[in-house]
Design a protein around this motif. Sequence first.
Motif, short mmCIF file in Angstrom:
data_model
loop_
_atom_site.label_atom_id
_atom_site.label_comp_id
_atom_site.label_asym_id
_atom_site.label_seq_id
_atom_site.Cartn_x
_atom_site.Cartn_y
_atom_site.Cartn_z
N UNK A 1 -28.76 38.56 73.00
CA UNK A 1 -27.42 37.99 72.88
C UNK A 1 -26.34 39.06 72.82
N UNK A 2 -26.70 40.26 72.38
CA UNK A 2 -25.76 41.37 72.51
C UNK A 2 -25.48 41.63 73.98
N UNK A 17 -22.07 43.06 76.54
CA UNK A 17 -22.30 44.06 77.59
C UNK A 17 -21.79 43.51 78.93
N UNK A 18 -20.81 44.18 79.56
CA UNK A 18 -20.31 43.69 80.86
C UNK A 18 -21.44 43.69 81.90
N UNK A 19 -21.44 42.72 82.81
CA UNK A 19 -20.54 41.56 82.90
C UNK A 19 -20.86 40.54 81.80
N UNK A 20 -19.81 40.04 81.14
CA UNK A 20 -19.98 39.16 80.01
C UNK A 20 -20.60 37.82 80.42
N UNK A 21 -21.33 37.25 79.44
CA UNK A 21 -21.95 35.93 79.55
C UNK A 21 -22.92 35.86 80.72
N UNK A 79 -23.77 49.00 82.67
CA UNK A 79 -23.53 50.37 82.23
C UNK A 79 -24.70 50.95 81.45
N UNK A 80 -25.02 52.22 81.64
CA UNK A 80 -26.13 52.85 80.90
C UNK A 80 -25.88 52.90 79.39
#
Length: 253
Positions: free
Chosen positions: A72-73, A78-82, A88-89
């Motif tokens: 869920x984090x 973490x983009x892209x959201x949802x 991204x690393x």
Amino acid sequence: MTRSSSRFPRPARCAPAAGLLLPPLVCLVLVPLRTRLSDTHVALVLVVAVVAVAVLGSRRAAALAALSAAAWFDFFFAPPYERFTISGPGDAATAVLLLAVGLAVSRLAVRTRRLAVVAVTDADHLARIHETARLARSAVSPHVVVDHVRDQLVSLLHLRGCRFEYGTLVGHPPRLEQDGTVMLGRRPWDADTLGPPDQEVELRVFHNGHFHGRFMMLPTPGAVPSRQARLVAITLAEQAGSAIAGTPTVPTP
């Protein structure tokens, strides 16, 4: 202690569901603050949620909470959201570390909770032994000590019933040995897994090598007393034997 209810109290039985549901609920609360909170702050809050589940439940529930928190984090922060993808690393590293730290902390929390339960159990056992020893020293009649030990055995081993027989041995019922082993005839019975046999089990009472009688214990189906509890039962029986040996005669049943 029955397998279905006593071994796992209600909060522990609810812990797996809490492990799955608590992290997304925490994330939903934090989503409005997404632009103001760093990933580290969010991860720390989620670790707290994992620890809360671990304190309530089992290691399995804590592992579910750690997996749920990492997933869920990813979904909310973490983009892209949802979406369950990480571009991204840095966010990927945060999610992996959240999972690793959550699992490690949850194991520590579960271990601490179990040690606390053991400490309470040991204190209860020690209190039973001390109480019986004091009674054995002060009682005016061995019957008082025998009756007290009988009641203690019922509570300690979760028995349906228990009686004391003075005199010689009759028959060959299952037997609780001095090392906590339950013998069925000449074969050891797996009491740690199965509990005692579903028939009366004898606990012989000795003092200085002399036999004084036996407690005949009727187990409760499904109850699985621990070896520690069985060893405490043997100690209590020895104290009954000491009280009986302090009298010049042995009463008849």
